[in-house]
Design an enzyme around this catalytic site. Structure first.
Site, PDB file in Angstrom:
ATOM      1  N   ASP A  90       3.123  47.169   2.781  1.00 54.53           N
ATOM      2  CA  ASP A  90       1.417  47.300   2.401  1.00 54.53           C
ATOM      3  C   ASP A  90      -0.002  46.332   2.962  1.00 54.53           C
ATOM      4  O   ASP A  90      -0.413  46.414   2.621  1.00 54.53           O
ATOM      5  CB  ASP A  90       1.977  46.936   1.097  1.00 54.53           C
ATOM      6  CG  ASP A  90       2.180  45.063   0.954  1.00 54.53           C
ATOM      7  OD1 ASP A  90       3.034  44.640   1.294  1.00 54.53           O
ATOM      8  OD2 ASP A  90       2.289  44.690  -0.412  1.00 54.53           O
ATOM      9  N   CYS A  93       2.690  42.402   5.055  1.00 56.15           N
ATOM     10  CA  CYS A  93       4.609  42.775   5.782  1.00 56.15           C
ATOM     11  C   CYS A  93       5.058  41.467   6.417  1.00 56.15           C
ATOM     12  O   CYS A  93       6.370  41.293   6.427  1.00 56.15           O
ATOM     13  CB  CYS A  93       4.721  43.751   6.247  1.00 56.15           C
ATOM     14  SG  CYS A  93       3.854  44.486   7.706  1.00 56.15           S
ATOM     15  N   HIS A 199       3.589  46.693  12.293  1.00 58.93           N
ATOM     16  CA  HIS A 199       4.719  45.975  10.718  1.00 58.93           C
ATOM     17  C   HIS A 199       5.973  45.264  11.847  1.00 58.93           C
ATOM     18  O   HIS A 199       6.163  44.985  12.575  1.00 58.93           O
ATOM     19  CB  HIS A 199       6.107  47.164  10.349  1.00 58.93           C
ATOM     20  CG  HIS A 199       6.479  46.800   9.213  1.00 58.93           C
ATOM     21  ND1 HIS A 199       6.097  46.583   8.223  1.00 58.93           N
ATOM     22  CD2 HIS A 199       7.860  46.818   9.019  1.00 58.93           C
ATOM     23  CE1 HIS A 199       6.835  46.854   7.265  1.00 58.93           C
ATOM     24  NE2 HIS A 199       7.912  46.583   7.589  1.00 58.93           N
TER      25      HIS A 199
END
Length: 221
Positions: A90, A93, A199
């Site tokens: 979101d 991370c 990520h």
């Protein structure tokens, strides 16, 4: 008065700062337990790391390169007996993954972000040289929930929490980066995976990934 003395004075005179220091102590205890239980430090002690250079985020790779990078990262994790505890994507991370390692709860990401921004603000002389924009604008940006963390915030997190951050990456020229606190002996370790510019996840030994249910918030909020 030096920045260090100002910081010490603020910490001793503010109840909110006292709470922050208490939470950092708890984080140290919990992350030590994680490190000892998972033995990640011992398991990967033979790996050579590269010097960490704080920097802001680069360009997000296109789909083909991102897929290739992700496959490379998964191969490396498998090779070293590691597995990811999946973190919500979101925009928080990095902070969620650090919170999982420190507090065993990704939902404390707001607290981690707050402490990192505090570190960046108070000790700005340590970090502003790595930020290619107005530092005031950078701080304002990093305060916002959902703003992606970068390698500058990783260094600030290492400094703030007195932690060595061990990063297994999808970079093609290197796969292991150690981020150590400046002028401090680390008292704990944080293990993260980094899918380059995409990520962060929290790392554990493959046979020790927690089946975690988010814990109720209590002493941080």
């Amino acid at each position: 008065m030096s920045e260090e003395n100002v910081y010490a004075r603020q910490s001793s005179s503010s109840s909110s700062c006292h709470g922050s220091e208490e939470s950092i102590t708890i984080a140290t205890i919990l992350s030590k337990e994680i490190c000892e239980n998972g033995s990640l430090g011992k398991r990967l002690s033979h790996l050579d790391s590269i010097p960490h250079q704080p920097r802001v985020n680069g360009e997000i790779p296109d789909q083909d390169n991102a897929t290739l990078d992700h496959g490379m990262l998964l191969e490396r994790l498998t090779m070293y007996g590691l597995a990811e505890f999946q973190i919500e994507g979101d925009g928080n991370c990095q902070f969620r993954a650090i919170a999982d390692q420190l507090f065993r709860n990704p939902e404390y990401h707001r607290h981690v972000r707050k402490e990192v921004v505090k570190q960046l603000k108070i000790y700005h002389n340590l970090y502003e040289g790595y930020v290619p924009m107005s530092y005031k604008s950078y701080l304002k940006m990093m305060k916002r929930s959902g703003e992606w963390g970068d390698h500058v915030t990783l260094q600030a997190a290492a400094d703030r929490f007195k932690a060595k951050i061990c990063l297994i990456t999808s970079f093609r020229d290197t796969y292991f980066i150690e981020i150590t606190p400046k002028d401090q002996v680390p008292s704990n370790e944080i293990w993260l995976s980094f899918w380059s510019e995409v990520h962060y996840n929290s790392l554990y030994a493959a046979d020790d990934v927690p089946a975690r249910v988010t814990k109720r918030k209590h002493w941080l909020f």
